[in-house]
Write a protein that holds these residues in place. Structure first.
Motif, PDB file in Angstrom:
ATOM      1  N   SER A   1      -7.981  -2.565   3.036  1.00  0.00           N
ATOM      2  CA  SER A   1      -7.351  -1.366   2.462  1.00  0.00           C
ATOM      3  C   SER A   1      -7.651  -1.248   0.971  1.00  0.00           C
TER       4      SER A   1
ATOM      5  N   GLY B   1       1.876  -4.891   6.942  1.00  0.00           N
ATOM      6  CA  GLY B   1       2.436  -4.051   5.935  1.00  0.00           C
ATOM      7  C   GLY B   1       1.974  -4.558   4.652  1.00  0.00           C
ATOM      8  N   GLU B   2       3.050  -4.490   3.704  1.00  0.00           N
ATOM      9  CA  GLU B   2       2.773  -4.876   2.235  1.00  0.00           C
ATOM     10  C   GLU B   2       2.806  -6.591   2.472  1.00  0.00           C
TER      11      GLU B   2
ATOM     12  N   THR C   1      -2.147  -4.316   0.873  1.00  0.00           N
ATOM     13  CA  THR C   1      -1.339  -3.819   2.396  1.00  0.00           C
ATOM     14  C   THR C   1      -2.253  -4.188   3.416  1.00  0.00           C
ATOM     15  N   ASN C   2      -1.792  -4.375   4.578  1.00  0.00           N
ATOM     16  CA  ASN C   2      -2.642  -4.838   5.644  1.00  0.00           C
ATOM     17  C   ASN C   2      -2.093  -3.853   7.134  1.00  0.00           C
ATOM     18  N   THR C   3      -2.806  -3.534   7.777  1.00  0.00           N
ATOM     19  CA  THR C   3      -2.340  -2.428   8.913  1.00  0.00           C
ATOM     20  C   THR C   3      -1.447  -3.208   9.643  1.00  0.00           C
ATOM     21  N   PHE C   4      -1.521  -4.670   9.879  1.00  0.00           N
ATOM     22  CA  PHE C   4      -0.604  -5.285  10.951  1.00  0.00           C
ATOM     23  C   PHE C   4       0.798  -5.769  10.089  1.00  0.00           C
TER      24      PHE C   4
END
Lengths: 217, 279
Positions: A154, A181-182, A176-179
């Motif tokens: 990200s 979240g924050e 942030t990470n796609t899985f």
């Protein structure tokens, strides 16, 4: 008139009892329950909560561990009396030369990622608690932008703060990470390894208290 | 017109293929060396911390013709002075190589020497300085080794680094140097074998690797990839060269991270609380 007075007294008493009982249940919830956590911590940017004795904000970091250089460093060293409490367990790695105390209600899983790297997951999904530590051999003194982008696609790195965990220089930041979240991230370098600790941002204060027990062995 | 369209398609296909090649070329550790011409070419640096024996000095070298007193790597207590230092260099007699301790007050040397012809071949050159009364030299393999036990008192504030020259500015090296490393420990036999066989120093006694300079980038400053926060080398005269020894395992830091936390669950945040549901 008299009845009205009694009603007021009884009503006030009931409200008081509700407040006391409600307050008791609200503040006595443990980690396995509905723990409400603040969104900031002494290890991270944003509004700071109370600072424990073992944490000192001090001078600009020398030989810091991250890509860009914030001006101040938060130093985190284990408490002098690092005593295991009844609700804690110790995780100890001779390979990666560290020890930390974690809540007993978390399970621990280790993943061999190959070429000397590992991921260690501490979690209790039912309680919504967990963090992971990714450790990889690392020859540099600073984390490069290239390495950062590799591990954090990200590219988000908010409220970057220089930190030192038991003498290891590094950085904390929000990402942030796609899985997940924050996320809250704590990265540092020591003994030829890069340590990347990750947890959901909502657990940042809880995570900080665990990192406070970190000790290089 | 039809040919033109076909050509465009071919160009597009070729461009796509070329792009794929670029994207999927694996990142690898570039290897190189520096060429020292024997006349004032050098690299100098200073550690932030100071160190004491035991220390191990190591470099890969390649020469055309052996010459006496050529300094490959020195670590000392005094800037610009060989007194109170440890050095690996060529010896006094033909094809001789030495690990030298210079004592503190007068700089009197004592060396472990080993004789081996190494012309036109990359070889590992290691000096292990265990104490004031023990120094070992290794060339090419663990078997090619000599020990010296003369007492030479060397100070314990080792800090100043010189590559391709001694700290006094003499002993200019003629040849190539690569993969330079310093440990603040006496390497074990297996560690020395690993180094000689081309294992990346970051995988050898990494907790004591205070200095590591791959010399693989064409830059006037060679960054210290070891543990000391200083120790970057400033390059004077030495020239970047594509010739290099084969070093393996230096690119292990490129393993990407996987998020394994809460794998198999769906995450929702309700009123700042984390809720997980099995997928």
């Amino acid at each position: 008139m008299k009845n009205t007075k009694y009603t007021e007294i009884i009503g006030g008493g009931v409200i008081l009892v509700i407040l006391i009982v409600g307050g008791y249940f609200y503040f006595s919830k443990d980690n396995a329950g509905e723990l409400v956590l603040p969104s900031d911590s002494f290890l991270f940017g944003g509004k700071s909560s109370s600072t424990p004795e073992s944490v000192k904000s001090s001078t600009p970091v020398s030989g810091g561990g991250f890509i860009s250089q914030p001006t101040n460093v938060t130093t985190l060293t284990p408490k002098k009396e690092r005593k295991l409490s009844s609700d804690q367990s110790e995780y100890r790695s001779t390979k990666y030369k560290f020890s930390l105390f974690y809540p007993k209600n978390l399970s621990v899983q280790e993943f061999d990622e190959g070429r000397g790297a590992s991921t260690i997951v501490f979690q209790n999904p039912e309680a919504g608690l967990g963090f992971q530590i990714f450790i990889t051999p690392f020859s540099g003194k600073q984390i490069t932008e290239e390495k950062f982008r590799q591990d954090v696609p990200s590219g988000v790195r908010n409220e970057l703060r220089n930190i030192s965990v038991d003498g290891a220089n590094g950085a904390s930041f929000y990402s942030t990470n796609t899985f997940l979240g924050e996320t809250a991230e704590v990265w540092f370098i020591k003994n030829g390894f890069l340590y990347e600790i990750t947890a959901p941002k909502s657990l940042v204060s809880w995570l900080s208290t665990i990192i406070e027990t970190w000790l290089f062995i | 017109m039809a040919i033109s369209i076909k050509m465009k398609k071919n160009i597009k296909k070729f461009a796509t293929f070329f792009l794929l090649i670029i994207v999927f070329i694996p990142a690898s550790f570039a290897q190189a060396s520096y060429l020292f011409d024997g006349t004032d070419d050098t690299m100098t640096g200073t550690f932030t911390s100071t160190y004491a024996d035991p220390v191990t000095l190591a470099a890969f070298i390649k020469i055309s013709v052996w010459a006496t007193g050529d300094a490959a790597l020195e670590l000392g207590n005094i800037v610009n002075d060989i007194k109170s230092s440890y050095l690996i260099r060529s010896g006094a007699f033909s094809d001789e190589w030495s690990a030298v301790s210079f004592e503190s007050s007068l700089g009197i040397p004592s060396d472990a020497t080993y004789t081996l012809a190494i012309d036109n071949t990359w070889v590992g050159f290691v000096g292990k300085f265990s104490s004031n009364t023990q120094r070992d030299v290794y060339l090419s393999s663990l078997a090619d080794h000599t020990l010296d036990t003369t007492n030479r008192a060397v100070g314990d504030v080792l800090q100043f680094i010189r590559v391709g020259e001694n700290l006094a500015g003499g002993g200019d090296f003629t040849g190539r140097i690569a993969n330079v490393a310093i440990w603040n420990s006496a390497l074990s036999d297996s560690d020395i074998t690993s180094y000689m066989n081309g294992t990346c120093p970051t995988s050898i006694a990494s907790a004591n690797l205070i200095g590591y300079w791959p010399l693989s980038t064409n830059n006037s400053t060679q960054n210290n990839d070891g543990l000391d926060t200083g120790g970057d080398l400033s390059v004077t005269g030495a020239v970047y060269d594509s010739d290099h020894p084969t070093i393996t395992g230096c690119d292990t830091g490129s393993i990407p991270r996987e998020i394994r936390l809460f794998a198999g669950f769906k995450i929702k945040i309700l009123n700042t609380k984390l809720k997980l549901f099995a997928e």
